[in-house]
Motif scaffolding. Structure first.
Motif, short mmCIF file in Angstrom:
data_model
loop_
_atom_site.label_atom_id
_atom_site.label_comp_id
_atom_site.label_asym_id
_atom_site.label_seq_id
_atom_site.Cartn_x
_atom_site.Cartn_y
_atom_site.Cartn_z
N ALA A 44 0.76 -1.24 0.00
CA ALA A 44 0.00 0.00 0.00
C ALA A 44 0.80 1.31 0.00
CB ALA A 44 -0.97 -0.01 1.18
N PRO A 45 1.73 1.55 0.95
CA PRO A 45 2.35 2.88 1.02
C PRO A 45 3.04 3.29 -0.27
CG PRO A 45 2.82 1.62 3.01
CD PRO A 45 2.23 0.66 2.02
N ARG A 46 3.86 2.42 -0.85
CA ARG A 46 4.60 2.83 -2.04
C ARG A 46 3.74 2.79 -3.29
NH1 ARG A 46 10.91 0.91 -1.28
NH2 ARG A 46 11.29 2.24 0.52
N THR A 47 2.70 1.96 -3.29
CA THR A 47 1.77 2.01 -4.42
C THR A 47 1.12 3.38 -4.48
OG1 THR A 47 1.35 -0.36 -4.38
CG2 THR A 47 -0.31 1.02 -5.42
N ARG A 48 0.70 3.89 -3.34
CA ARG A 48 0.09 5.23 -3.32
C ARG A 48 1.10 6.30 -3.74
NH1 ARG A 48 -2.38 2.70 1.15
NH2 ARG A 48 -4.61 2.47 0.83
N GLU A 49 2.36 6.13 -3.34
CA GLU A 49 3.39 7.08 -3.75
C GLU A 49 3.61 7.03 -5.26
OE1 GLU A 49 6.82 6.26 -1.40
OE2 GLU A 49 5.85 6.83 0.48
N LEU A 50 3.58 5.84 -5.83
CA LEU A 50 3.73 5.70 -7.27
C LEU A 50 2.57 6.36 -8.01
CD1 LEU A 50 5.03 2.06 -7.82
CD2 LEU A 50 6.22 4.17 -8.36
N VAL A 51 1.35 6.20 -7.50
CA VAL A 51 0.19 6.84 -8.12
C VAL A 51 0.36 8.35 -8.08
CG1 VAL A 51 -2.30 7.23 -7.87
CG2 VAL A 51 -1.37 4.93 -7.61
N GLU A 52 0.81 8.87 -6.96
CA GLU A 52 1.03 10.31 -6.82
C GLU A 52 2.10 10.80 -7.79
OE1 GLU A 52 3.10 11.97 -3.23
OE2 GLU A 52 1.10 12.78 -2.85
N LEU A 53 3.20 10.04 -7.88
CA LEU A 53 4.29 10.41 -8.78
C LEU A 53 3.84 10.36 -10.23
CD1 LEU A 53 7.28 11.06 -9.31
CD2 LEU A 53 7.74 8.60 -9.21
N ARG A 54 3.11 9.31 -10.58
CA ARG A 54 2.62 9.19 -11.95
C ARG A 54 1.79 10.42 -12.34
NH1 ARG A 54 -2.69 6.09 -13.98
NH2 ARG A 54 -2.50 6.58 -16.19
N GLY A 55 0.91 10.87 -11.43
CA GLY A 55 0.07 12.03 -11.74
C GLY A 55 0.90 13.26 -12.09
N GLY A 56 1.93 13.52 -11.29
CA GLY A 56 2.79 14.68 -11.56
C GLY A 56 3.54 14.56 -12.86
N LEU A 57 4.04 13.35 -13.16
CA LEU A 57 4.81 13.15 -14.39
C LEU A 57 3.92 13.23 -15.63
CD1 LEU A 57 7.25 10.27 -13.37
CD2 LEU A 57 7.73 12.71 -13.55
N GLU A 58 2.68 12.74 -15.53
CA GLU A 58 1.76 12.83 -16.66
C GLU A 58 1.44 14.29 -16.98
OE1 GLU A 58 0.65 10.62 -18.71
OE2 GLU A 58 0.52 8.66 -17.72
N VAL A 59 1.26 15.09 -15.95
CA VAL A 59 1.00 16.52 -16.17
C VAL A 59 2.20 17.17 -16.85
CG1 VAL A 59 0.66 18.74 -15.02
CG2 VAL A 59 -0.68 16.75 -14.31
N GLN A 60 3.40 16.86 -16.35
CA GLN A 60 4.61 17.45 -16.94
C GLN A 60 4.77 17.02 -18.39
OE1 GLN A 60 8.24 16.62 -14.84
NE2 GLN A 60 9.42 18.10 -16.02
N ALA A 61 4.51 15.74 -18.68
CA ALA A 61 4.62 15.26 -20.06
C ALA A 61 3.64 15.99 -20.97
CB ALA A 61 4.36 13.75 -20.11
N CYS A 62 2.45 16.22 -20.46
CA CYS A 62 1.42 16.90 -21.25
C CYS A 62 1.82 18.36 -21.52
CB CYS A 62 0.09 16.84 -20.50
SG CYS A 62 -1.30 16.38 -21.55
N GLN A 63 2.39 19.01 -20.54
CA GLN A 63 2.84 20.40 -20.72
C GLN A 63 3.89 20.49 -21.82
OE1 GLN A 63 4.10 21.08 -16.69
NE2 GLN A 63 2.20 22.11 -16.11
N LEU A 64 4.83 19.57 -21.82
CA LEU A 64 5.86 19.56 -22.86
C LEU A 64 5.27 19.20 -24.22
CD1 LEU A 64 8.76 17.81 -20.91
CD2 LEU A 64 8.64 20.21 -21.57
N ALA A 65 4.34 18.23 -24.21
CA ALA A 65 3.72 17.82 -25.46
C ALA A 65 2.91 18.94 -26.09
CB ALA A 65 2.82 16.60 -25.22
N ALA A 66 2.33 19.80 -25.28
CA ALA A 66 1.55 20.92 -25.82
C ALA A 66 2.41 21.81 -26.71
CB ALA A 66 0.96 21.75 -24.67
N LEU A 67 3.70 21.86 -26.43
CA LEU A 67 4.62 22.69 -27.21
C LEU A 67 5.23 21.94 -28.39
CD1 LEU A 67 6.53 24.26 -24.17
CD2 LEU A 67 4.55 25.21 -25.38
N ARG A 68 5.25 20.60 -28.32
CA ARG A 68 6.03 19.82 -29.28
C ARG A 68 5.25 18.81 -30.10
NH1 ARG A 68 10.73 18.48 -24.71
NH2 ARG A 68 11.52 20.62 -24.54
N ILE A 69 4.00 18.57 -29.78
CA ILE A 69 3.27 17.49 -30.43
C ILE A 69 3.08 17.77 -31.93
CG2 ILE A 69 0.92 18.41 -30.04
CD1 ILE A 69 0.23 15.44 -29.20
N THR A 70 3.14 16.71 -32.72
CA THR A 70 3.01 16.82 -34.17
C THR A 70 1.59 16.47 -34.61
OG1 THR A 70 3.63 14.52 -34.57
CG2 THR A 70 5.43 16.16 -34.44
#
Length: 252
Positions: free
Chosen positions: A107-133
């Motif tokens: 449980a503890p690290r699974t929740r941490e992974l879910v939290e981390l994934r959310g932040g990374l997905e947002v960051q990926a989307c921000q970069l993709a907004a500038l670079r997507i083809t």
């Protein structure tokens, strides 16, 4: 089955030992992983059947099935239809310490992974907004069409959903970010597969994906950030609801 093969499966079953009642999928996976990487059995060894492992561990076959599915995703075992499940070669290379996160430690690290994934997905989307083809956007439109046609086939829906997110990660132009997200998705895959349990959940997720797509199509970084952040909040709640339901109750 040969005498040697039968002896090997009997040895594996005996070595694993039984587990206390109430054990969950993550604990089954951890027990199997620890034994498979102990050096006690040779690579290429055929594993005991699900029912034999379940009997040895004292758990239901569904828990063993899901644990083995997770280990297959991580590349620990390989399933050969009509033959059985085998321990893969190269385990030491396939298992950096990060693979002890998430499902493997509960449980503890699974929740941490879910939290981390959310932040990374947002960051990926921000970069993709500038670079997507335009080509990537067209592939994502295809993913959305598949999702829309798969509201009654949640397995196909989840695959198209994952492909949509992979396009975003690729369009970020950041290879490290892309690989981190892929690793986290692999670790969380078993819970992601179980998060969408009904057509209503899938329909809501589809609407969220359309919001992300429209923002990316407009190259609107602020709108992309808001849309992905909202999606990650609801997706994380769905994922953790399924995870929490699988955990044994504890005293207050």
């Amino acid at each position: 089955m040969s005498a040697n093969s039968a002896a090997s499966t009997a040895k594996i079953s005996a070595a694993l030992g039984s587990m206390e009642q109430g054990s969950v999928v993550s604990e089954v996976a951890e027990r199997l992983l620890a034994y498979f990487t102990s050096g006690e059995i040779a690579v290429g060894t055929r594993l005991p059947a699900e029912r034999q492992l379940a009997a040895s561990l004292g758990v239901g076959r569904s828990a063993v099935r899901e644990a083995l599915a997770a280990l297959e995703i991580l590349g620990i075992v390989i399933v050969r239809p009509g033959s059985g499940t085998y321990l893969r070669d190269g385990i030491s290379e396939l298992l950096p310490r990060t693979l002890s996160w998430g499902l493997m430690l509960g449980a503890p690290r699974t929740r941490e992974l879910v939290e981390l994934r959310g932040g990374l997905e947002v960051q990926a989307c921000q970069l993709a907004a500038l670079r997507i083809t335009d080509e990537a956007l067209e592939r994502m439109r295809g993913n959305l069409a598949t999702m829309e046609h798969s509201l009654d086939d949640l397995g196909a829906f989840v695959e198209a959903d994952a492909a949509f997110h992979r396009e975003i990660a690729s369009s970020s132009g950041n290879q490290v970010l892309k690989e981190l997200l892929q690793s986290i998705r692999s670790l969380l895959r078993i819970w992601v597969d179980r998060a969408l349990t009904e057509k209503g959940h899938a329909a809501a997720a589809l609407a969220e994906h359309w919001e992300i797509f429209r923002a990316l199509e407009s190259h609107d970084e602020a709108a992309v950030t808001a849309a992905m952040h909202s999606h990650m909040n609801t997706a994380s709640r769905r994922l953790l609801a399924g995870f929490d339901a699988d955990q044994p109750e504890t005293g207050a």
